[in-house]
Design an enzyme around this catalytic site. Structure first.
Site, PDB file in Angstrom:
ATOM      1  N   ARG A   1       0.794  -1.231   0.000  1.00 43.66           N
ATOM      2  CA  ARG A   1       0.000   0.000   0.000  1.00 43.66           C
ATOM      3  C   ARG A   1       0.826   1.281   0.000  1.00 43.66           C
ATOM      4  NH1 ARG A   1      -2.912  -3.601   2.845  1.00 43.66           N
ATOM      5  NH2 ARG A   1      -1.861  -2.981   4.752  1.00 43.66           N
TER       6      ARG A   1
ATOM      7  N   THR B   1       1.786  -6.145   3.738  1.00 42.21           N
ATOM      8  CA  THR B   1       1.195  -5.391   2.636  1.00 42.21           C
ATOM      9  C   THR B   1       1.202  -3.895   2.945  1.00 42.21           C
ATOM     10  OG1 THR B   1      -0.978  -5.713   3.633  1.00 42.21           O
ATOM     11  CG2 THR B   1      -0.360  -7.244   1.871  1.00 42.21           C
TER      12      THR B   1
ATOM     13  N   GLY C   1      -1.368 -11.629   9.336  1.00 43.38           N
ATOM     14  CA  GLY C   1      -1.331 -13.081   9.509  1.00 43.38           C
ATOM     15  C   GLY C   1      -2.067 -13.592  10.726  1.00 43.38           C
TER      16      GLY C   1
ATOM     17  N   GLU D   1      -4.879 -14.857  10.992  1.00 49.06           N
ATOM     18  CA  GLU D   1      -5.633 -16.074  10.715  1.00 49.06           C
ATOM     19  C   GLU D   1      -4.735 -17.250  10.353  1.00 49.06           C
ATOM     20  OE1 GLU D   1      -6.352 -13.136   9.367  1.00 49.06           O
ATOM     21  OE2 GLU D   1      -8.319 -12.637  10.155  1.00 49.06           O
TER      22      GLU D   1
ATOM     23  N   ASN E   1      -7.459  -8.382  14.491  1.00 55.46           N
ATOM     24  CA  ASN E   1      -8.383  -9.276  15.182  1.00 55.46           C
ATOM     25  C   ASN E   1      -7.619 -10.470  15.753  1.00 55.46           C
ATOM     26  OD1 ASN E   1      -8.332  -9.766  12.100  1.00 55.46           O
ATOM     27  ND2 ASN E   1      -8.786 -11.760  13.005  1.00 55.46           N
TER      28      ASN E   1
ATOM     29  N   ASP F   1     -13.781 -10.850  13.142  1.00 56.75           N
ATOM     30  CA  ASP F   1     -12.700 -10.301  12.306  1.00 56.75           C
ATOM     31  C   ASP F   1     -12.787  -8.772  12.234  1.00 56.75           C
ATOM     32  OD1 ASP F   1     -10.456 -10.223  10.650  1.00 56.75           O
ATOM     33  OD2 ASP F   1     -11.597 -10.576   8.821  1.00 56.75           O
TER      34      ASP F   1
ATOM     35  N   LYS G   1     -13.339  -1.656  11.159  1.00 56.68           N
ATOM     36  CA  LYS G   1     -14.286  -2.562  10.507  1.00 56.68           C
ATOM     37  C   LYS G   1     -15.618  -2.643  11.247  1.00 56.68           C
ATOM     38  CE  LYS G   1     -11.595  -6.191   8.142  1.00 56.68           C
ATOM     39  NZ  LYS G   1     -11.294  -7.646   8.271  1.00 56.68           N
TER      40      LYS G   1
ATOM     41  N   CYS H   1      -5.535 -22.154  -4.681  1.00 56.70           N
ATOM     42  CA  CYS H   1      -5.496 -21.290  -5.861  1.00 56.70           C
ATOM     43  C   CYS H   1      -6.554 -20.197  -5.825  1.00 56.70           C
ATOM     44  CB  CYS H   1      -5.712 -22.116  -7.137  1.00 56.70           C
ATOM     45  SG  CYS H   1      -4.949 -23.763  -7.098  1.00 56.70           S
TER      46      CYS H   1
HETATM   47 CA    CA Z   1      -8.360 -10.349   9.794  1.00 54.60          CA
END
Ligand code: CA
Length: 692
Positions: A130, A174, A190, A192, A269, A314, A341, A612
């Site tokens: 970003r 990112t 990361g 999750e 989260n 999340d 969020k 994928c």
């Molecule tokens: Ca998340």
């Protein structure tokens, strides 16, 4: 003796500060430097407000393309460029950084961090970043697999590189680094993935030497805590949370407060999402989904405010943290603004960390309100899905994601790219024992399904929000949900690009649409503005990207190879002619009549396809981040398929090698599944998808 020595050290420190970091920070923090775009949010305030006003509500209708740069080797473009000393810097696919003349796009240098050579086991979505950070003649970039790199802003030569994620950890970057006061900060994502404990790290901006690290969640108490803050945080966790890692990863939302010499971190989260797994007897789980204020010198804890205690949805708080001084109850108050969020807009006193106010800027079924005194949310009945499935809005996309919010001190309004989406959460089909047996496996530990009814007839909007009254001033409904970040200016304008490829300018006071440019490809990056030799420019990267671009709306028709990725730069007297983009394109699945599909192999391939789908699309309908496999010639032939999937011949384009994950038999199974999908889709839709 000691007294003298301390004084001497003190004098040297002051001198060093005046010579470097202080003046550099003034440059970035100084709101009177109107011409350039010096940091991710233009200045340390992260307001994305420019005092430039040549382009205003009356002249914006004359805005035309001044110059452009075609970027045929890029795919997803999500970054905010910087403009420093007449040079425009931006980061593209695979973290490649370019420096170009900001008046005409002439290339000055390009730096390729060769991500494909460094990436080992961190794979999906590894093409995008970003943004960048500038400080003291250096450009800082962070790479997907975890390096923080300093390059010379003049030459593009690497000065130092530091690995910020241990090898083998399933974390990735990112976000844009944040440089300030002689240091540069980076986090990672990361929550999750496998048992990750989130953290941020600060490095010396000159040398790359590690200065300090702040962990966001506590580790195993048996190992001892790194700080009193971690000891305090551990009181809010239950069960054996450290085995799961906890998450909290800070992948976005770093703000340096120059006025108060404080750093604010937006945290992620929990991992897994289901609090019953992560912290089995409840608890707020600090410092998940919080704003944490740190001392920038040593990373020590100052205060925190948790937006979503005991998160189950999340609802990370990684969104922008924007600084301003607002008139609160008749008093000029240094505040920070944050729209995470979870759908509430927060105003926090940044001197004290004290909660001021929070109101919903989107529908929120997880909490009925935020207590106006304590700042604690009132969680709705069964919102944590303990007794059956439950309809929840915002969805895990959030009411607001990383797409930048801007704030205009003249209008007093914040401009939020808003998402209106809902999901049903349930414990059905969640095997709690599997997490007990293998806590480090990662994942979310909750089942999601699409909601039958949506909170609004439209899934996206741009809204202007008054942070003092906590009320919406105006709203522009948008058809798609994944729209780009905003820019606001002293010309009383708000700029925003949209998922359907339009670049709009609105009146910042009223929301009236004043100007539109059709970029012909989904826009995911925020625009900037700058002025050189008396001419104001507006710059924007065009290249559909971010997580939703891999899995989102298939009707958009943004095609991996067909639509040109571009840097577009506008001015009032621009006269460049941009080649037109092809119309939205829907690849036709290729049916190989000679190919005999083996149903058992195709079934196996379907299971493997999970590797994928993040880029090639769920159900194999690609959305522009990667080729549509049903229409690709590569999986028609085992030799070419092997070269791409396990031998990494397209690694430089962002297709990783799955050499360690997939056997020769797996490759064959995937081939059969791809042919089956191509065959089935050709049968049902004659190969054409419905456009928009
Ligand atoms: Ca998340």
């Amino acid at each position: 003796m000691h007294f003298k020595l301390d004084n001497l050290v003190f004098v040297i420190l002051i001198a060093a500060c005046l010579g470097c970091s202080q003046s550099q920070d003034d440059l970035i923090a100084n709101e009177t430097n109107t011409a350039e775009w010096l940091a991710y949010g233009r200045t340390h305030s992260e307001q994305r407000f420019s005092p430039l006003d040549d382009i205003d509500t009356t002249t914006v209708s004359q805005l035309k393309v001044d110059w452009y740069l075609d970027l045929p080797n890029d795919v997803a473009l999500v970054s905010t460029p910087l403009v420093v000393d007449g040079v425009l810097y931006f980061t593209g696919t695979m973290n490649r950084v370019r420096a170009v003349d900001a008046t005409n796009g002439k290339m000055i240098w390009e730096f390729d961090p060769e991500v494909a050579k460094h990436v080992k086991d961190r794979k999906p979505g590894w093409t995008q970043s970003r943004g960048l950070s500038y400080y003291n003649g250096k450009i800082f970039l962070a790479t997907w697999e975890g390096r923080l790199i300093a390059v010379d802003a003049k030459t593009g030569k690497q000065l130092w590189s530091a690995l910020t994620i241990e090898s083998g950890k399933k974390m990735s970057i990112t976000g844009a680094p944040k440089a300030f006061a002689g240091k540069v900060l980076i986090g990672n994502g990361g929550s999750e993935a496998t048992a990750n404990r989130g953290y941020v790290t600060a490095y010396d901006a000159e040398t790359g030497k590690l200065a300090w690290r702040f962990y966001i969640v506590p580790g195993n108490p048996a190992d001892g805590f790194e700080s009193d803050a971690m000891k305090m945080a551990a009181e809010t966790w239950t069960g054996e949370w450290w085995k799961y890692g906890g998450g909290g990863n800070a992948w976005h939302g770093f703000t340096y407060d120059h006025e108060l010499h404080t750093l604010y971190i937006g945290t992620g989260n929990g991992g897994p999402w289901n609090p019953k797994v992560r912290s089995e007897h409840g608890g707020d789980n600090l410092f998940l989904s919080s704003i944490v204020a740190l001392n920038p010198d040593d990373g020590s804890y100052k205060w925190h405010y948790q937006t979503t205690p005991g998160d189950a949805w999340d609802y990370n708080s990684n969104m922008d943290i924007v600084l301003a001084t607002l008139n609160i109850k008749g008093k000029a108050t240094k505040v920070l603004m944050h729209a995470p969020k979870n759908g509430f807009f927060y105003v926090i006193n940044r001197e004290t960390g004290k909660f001021i106010s929070a109101k919903p800027f989107a529908e929120t079924t997880w909490a009925t309100e935020i207590d106006s005194v304590t700042g604690i949310p009132k969680i709705a009945v069964n919102a944590r899905y303990d007794s059956g499935s439950t309809y929840i809005t915002p969805s895990p996309h959030g009411a607001h994601s990383w797409h930048a919010m801007s704030f205009n001190p003249s209008t007093g309004l914040a401009y939020i790219p808003t998402i209106h989406d809902a999901v049903v959460y349930t414990n059905d089909n969640v095997d709690f024992n599997s997490w007990k047996e293998n806590p480090s496996k990662g994942g979310i530990a909750v089942s999601l399904r699409g909601a039958d009814n949506m909170p609004r007839p439209y899934t996206g909007s741009l809204q202007a929000w008054n942070p003092v009254t906590q009320k919406q001033e105006w709203i522009v409904p948008l058809k798609e949900l994944w729209n780009a970040g905003t820019l606001t200016t002293a010309g009383s304008l708000v700029f925003q690009g949209t998922a359907d490829g339009k670049f709009h300018a609105y009146n910042a006071y009223t929301g009236k649409l004043l100007w539109t440019f059709d970029a012909g490809l989904g826009i995911s990056a925020a625009p900037i503005t700058y002025k050189i030799n008396g001419k104001q420019y507006v710059a924007l990267l065009v290249g559909w990207g971010g997580a939703f671009a891999g899995v989102g709306n298939k009707s958009l028709g943004w095609e991996y190879n067909k639509h040109m990725r571009r840097l577009l730069v506008f001015s009032l007297d621009g006269n460049a002619t941009v080649p037109p983009q092809p119309p939205p394109y829907y690849p036709k699945p290729y049916v190989d009549k000679e190919f005999k599909i083996d149903p058992a192999l195709a079934d196996k391939g379907q299971r493997l396809y999970g590797n994928c789908s993040g880029c090639h699309g769920p159900g194999m309908v690609a959305m522009g981040m990667a080729p549509d496999l049903r229409a690709s010639p590569i999986p028609l032939n085992i030799e070419s398929f092997r070269q791409v999937v396990t031998q990494g011949v397209k690694a430089n384009m962002g297709m990783p090698s799955f050499n360690e994950e997939l056997t020769e038999d797996d490759l064959l199974a995937l081939m059969h599944f791809i042919r089956k999908r191509a065959h089935d889709d050709a049968d049902t839709s004659s190969g054409e998808r419905v456009g928009h």
